[in-house]
Write a protein that holds these residues in place. Structure first.
Motif, short mmCIF file in Angstrom:
data_model
loop_
_atom_site.label_atom_id
_atom_site.label_comp_id
_atom_site.label_asym_id
_atom_site.label_seq_id
_atom_site.Cartn_x
_atom_site.Cartn_y
_atom_site.Cartn_z
N PHE A 176 13.22 -0.65 5.08
CA PHE A 176 13.34 0.59 4.30
C PHE A 176 12.13 1.51 4.54
O PHE A 176 12.26 2.73 4.58
CB PHE A 176 13.49 0.26 2.82
N GLN A 177 10.95 0.91 4.72
CA GLN A 177 9.76 1.71 4.99
C GLN A 177 9.88 2.42 6.34
O GLN A 177 9.42 3.56 6.50
CB GLN A 177 8.52 0.82 4.94
N ASN A 178 10.49 1.75 7.30
CA ASN A 178 10.71 2.37 8.61
C ASN A 178 11.65 3.56 8.50
O ASN A 178 11.43 4.60 9.13
CB ASN A 178 11.29 1.34 9.58
N ILE A 179 12.69 3.45 7.67
CA ILE A 179 13.59 4.58 7.44
C ILE A 179 12.82 5.73 6.79
O ILE A 179 12.92 6.89 7.20
CB ILE A 179 14.77 4.17 6.54
N GLY A 180 12.05 5.40 5.75
CA GLY A 180 11.31 6.42 5.02
C GLY A 180 10.28 7.14 5.86
O GLY A 180 10.06 8.35 5.68
N ASN A 181 9.66 6.43 6.79
CA ASN A 181 8.61 7.03 7.61
C ASN A 181 9.13 8.05 8.61
O ASN A 181 8.34 8.73 9.27
CB ASN A 181 7.82 5.93 8.33
N ARG A 182 10.44 8.16 8.72
CA ARG A 182 11.00 9.18 9.61
C ARG A 182 10.96 10.57 8.96
O ARG A 182 11.16 11.57 9.63
CB ARG A 182 12.45 8.83 9.96
N MET A 183 10.71 10.58 7.65
CA MET A 183 10.67 11.85 6.91
C MET A 183 9.23 12.38 6.87
O MET A 183 8.28 11.64 7.06
CB MET A 183 11.18 11.64 5.47
N GLN A 184 9.11 13.69 6.60
CA GLN A 184 7.77 14.26 6.49
C GLN A 184 7.01 13.62 5.33
O GLN A 184 5.85 13.27 5.46
CB GLN A 184 7.87 15.78 6.27
N MET A 185 7.68 13.48 4.18
CA MET A 185 7.17 12.68 3.06
C MET A 185 7.98 11.39 3.04
O MET A 185 9.20 11.45 2.90
CB MET A 185 7.33 13.43 1.73
N PRO A 186 7.35 10.21 3.24
CA PRO A 186 8.12 8.97 3.29
C PRO A 186 9.05 8.83 2.08
O PRO A 186 8.59 8.88 0.93
CB PRO A 186 7.03 7.89 3.28
N GLN A 187 10.33 8.69 2.33
CA GLN A 187 11.27 8.54 1.23
C GLN A 187 12.60 8.01 1.74
O GLN A 187 12.95 8.18 2.91
CB GLN A 187 11.50 9.87 0.50
N ILE A 188 13.31 7.34 0.85
CA ILE A 188 14.66 6.87 1.15
C ILE A 188 15.60 7.43 0.09
O ILE A 188 15.16 7.90 -0.97
CB ILE A 188 14.75 5.33 1.17
N SER A 189 16.91 7.40 0.38
CA SER A 189 17.90 7.93 -0.56
C SER A 189 18.78 6.79 -1.07
O SER A 189 18.76 5.67 -0.54
CB SER A 189 18.76 8.99 0.12
N VAL A 190 19.59 7.09 -2.08
CA VAL A 190 20.46 6.08 -2.69
C VAL A 190 21.37 5.39 -1.67
O VAL A 190 21.51 4.16 -1.69
CB VAL A 190 21.29 6.71 -3.84
N PRO A 191 22.01 6.14 -0.75
CA PRO A 191 22.89 5.45 0.22
C PRO A 191 22.17 4.39 1.05
O PRO A 191 22.78 3.40 1.45
CB PRO A 191 23.41 6.59 1.10
N HIS A 192 20.88 4.60 1.31
CA HIS A 192 20.14 3.62 2.10
C HIS A 192 20.14 2.25 1.43
O HIS A 192 20.24 1.21 2.10
CB HIS A 192 18.70 4.08 2.33
N ARG B 199 9.79 6.95 -2.94
CA ARG B 199 8.99 8.00 -2.29
C ARG B 199 7.55 7.56 -2.15
O ARG B 199 7.02 6.83 -2.99
CB ARG B 199 9.05 9.30 -3.09
N GLY B 200 6.89 8.05 -1.10
CA GLY B 200 5.48 7.69 -0.88
C GLY B 200 5.38 6.26 -0.41
O GLY B 200 5.70 5.94 0.73
N VAL B 201 4.93 5.36 -1.29
CA VAL B 201 4.91 3.93 -0.99
C VAL B 201 6.27 3.36 -1.34
O VAL B 201 6.62 3.25 -2.51
CB VAL B 201 3.81 3.21 -1.79
N ILE B 202 7.04 3.02 -0.33
CA ILE B 202 8.41 2.54 -0.55
C ILE B 202 8.38 1.02 -0.72
O ILE B 202 7.98 0.28 0.19
CB ILE B 202 9.31 2.94 0.63
N GLU B 203 8.80 0.56 -1.91
CA GLU B 203 8.80 -0.87 -2.18
C GLU B 203 9.72 -1.17 -3.36
O GLU B 203 10.22 -0.26 -4.02
CB GLU B 203 7.38 -1.36 -2.48
N PHE B 204 9.92 -2.47 -3.61
CA PHE B 204 10.76 -2.93 -4.71
C PHE B 204 9.91 -3.70 -5.71
O PHE B 204 9.00 -4.42 -5.33
CB PHE B 204 11.89 -3.82 -4.19
N GLU B 205 10.23 -3.54 -6.98
CA GLU B 205 9.52 -4.27 -8.02
C GLU B 205 10.52 -4.85 -9.01
O GLU B 205 11.47 -4.17 -9.41
CB GLU B 205 8.53 -3.36 -8.75
N TYR B 206 10.28 -6.11 -9.39
CA TYR B 206 11.13 -6.77 -10.38
C TYR B 206 10.49 -6.62 -11.75
O TYR B 206 9.28 -6.79 -11.91
CB TYR B 206 11.26 -8.25 -10.03
#
Length: 399
Positions: free
Chosen positions: A122-138, A78-85
């Motif tokens: 994934f950020q492009n998917i999230g930006n389609r929402m009012q609050m940038p976010q992705i879900s588990v299926p994504h 949510r918000g800033v969509i990214e991955f961290e190791y």
């Protein structure tokens, strides 16, 4: 390139969905307020809350079942969509999720690098929402390449080395920029410091006219028209002086706003932090400009040079003076009336011009070096991303 070609030549790649190849884990049920309450600077357990927000807990602060001890990829969803190791014990808020590998033929670090180059997807998917976010299926259904483990490990070793070298370069450049800034600050403070009685001192209101701006929301900006300076741009886009603005307004809007002529100094009145309040920029453009509220226009009289004033507002001496007049907590303001009361040293015009000339040379030099160092850092980053993308590009199986 020959090394890369040899490394990837004839590689057989299997493609799987992320949720099929890795183990997904949930986090812990905790609020931001509770995280702040339990945080201890030296505690061993790191808790992620999205973006750059983290906290550190003791192991006893959350349920044992919510602690992940496997090297993992954390999905900031949510918000800033990214991955961290992360390869130390951790947990995260339960609105996020993470993945680790139980398959000896899959390197979790390799999958992390592959997901990093696909963050824009994934950020492009999230930006389609009012609050940038992705879900588990994504993420669960996202296809990932799985070359032989040996190839994964070689690619990880190469990218780890690149990452380490890039980090070292960035640290070195940052250190150089910091040293350069400190040197410039030292000489500026020396040049603008005067002994008691050495020069005449007057209030800003005595050596020029102060005009408080009005209006100018950013929504009024146009692509062309009358040059305009918004107060927020002074501490984000301009240094000591500027010959052209980055924004414009229509002639109709400009009629309602305060005018800025060549040689005028625009001073910020408002910000969320005191450092940015009172920052000044000299406008040296030939065309009359405009400015709005939360900024004051200083029109120099015959005894002060605008650039001299702008440089002085960058000193520690001025910082202490403006702090006495600062009002507000969340939003800090120093009014035009209070700016007019601040006492400034006013040496002769000849001495002001000499000081300005020296500081201009310093400013030009530091700006040039800063740009060169920043460009070098950007080129190294581009080089890293180029080779990373080559290493992580695999042909997909055509059905």
């Amino acid at each position: 390139m020959s090394v890369l070609d040899k490394l990837l030549d004839g590689v057989q790649v299997e493609w799987k969905m992320l949720g099929e190849a890795l183990v997904r884990t949930t986090g812990t049920n905790i609020t931001a307020g509770r995280m702040k309450e339990l945080h201890k600077d030296n505690a061993p357990l790191k808790i992620f809350a999205g973006g750059k927000t983290v906290a550190f807990f003791n192991y006893s602060d959350i349920p044992e079942k919510d602690i992940n001890k496997e090297p993992s990829i954390i999905v900031k969803s949510r918000g800033v969509i990214e991955f961290e190791y992360y390869d130390m014990p951790f947990s995260h808020k339960n609105e996020m999720w993470s993945y680790h590998s139980k398959n000896n033929n899959i390197s979790i670090k390799f999958i992390f690098y592959y997901l990093k180059i696909n963050e824009p997807y994934f950020q492009n998917i999230g930006n389609r929402m009012q609050m940038p976010q992705i879900s588990v299926p994504h993420t669960d259904k996202f296809q990932i390449p799985i070359p032989p483990l040996e190839i994964q490990q070689k690619i990880v070793a190469i990218l780890d080395t690149f990452t380490e070298l890039t980090a070292k370069l960035t640290a070195n450049l940052t250190a150089e920029l910091t040293a350069l800034k400190q040197q410039y600050t030292y000489y500026r403070e020396q040049l603008l410091s005067f002994e008691d009685g050495e020069v005449e001192c007057k209030t800003l209101g005595e050596v020029g006219e102060l005009v408080r701006g009005n209006g100018l929301p950013k929504a009024d900006f146009t692509e062309a028209g009358v040059p305009a300076i918004h107060y927020g741009q002074i501490y984000t886009h301009y240094d000591t002086y500027t010959t052209k603005t980055i924004s414009f307004v229509s002639p109709k809007t400009a009629e309602k706003l305060k005018k800025v002529n060549k040689g005028d100094v625009i001073i910020t009145n408002t910000s969320e932090n005191l450092d940015d309040v009172g920052k000044a920029v000299v406008y040296l453009g030939e065309e009359t400009a405009v400015t709005g509220g939360h900024a004051t226009i200083f029109k120099p009289g015959t005894t002060i040079i605008g650039k001299f004033l702008a440089y002085y507002t960058q000193t520690e001496m001025f910082a202490k003076k403006k702090a006495k007049y600062a009002k507000g907590a969340k939003v800090i303001d120093v009014s035009a009336n209070d700016l007019a009361k601040i006492v400034f040293p006013i040496p002769s015009l000849k001495e002001q011009a000499r000081i300005v000339s020296i500081l201009d040379k310093f400013d030009t030099l530091t700006t040039s070096i800063r740009k060169d160092l920043t460009k070098e850092n950007e080129l190294r980053k581009q080089q890293y991303e180029y080779y990373r993308d080559l290493l992580l590009t695999f042909p997909k199986k055509v059905n």
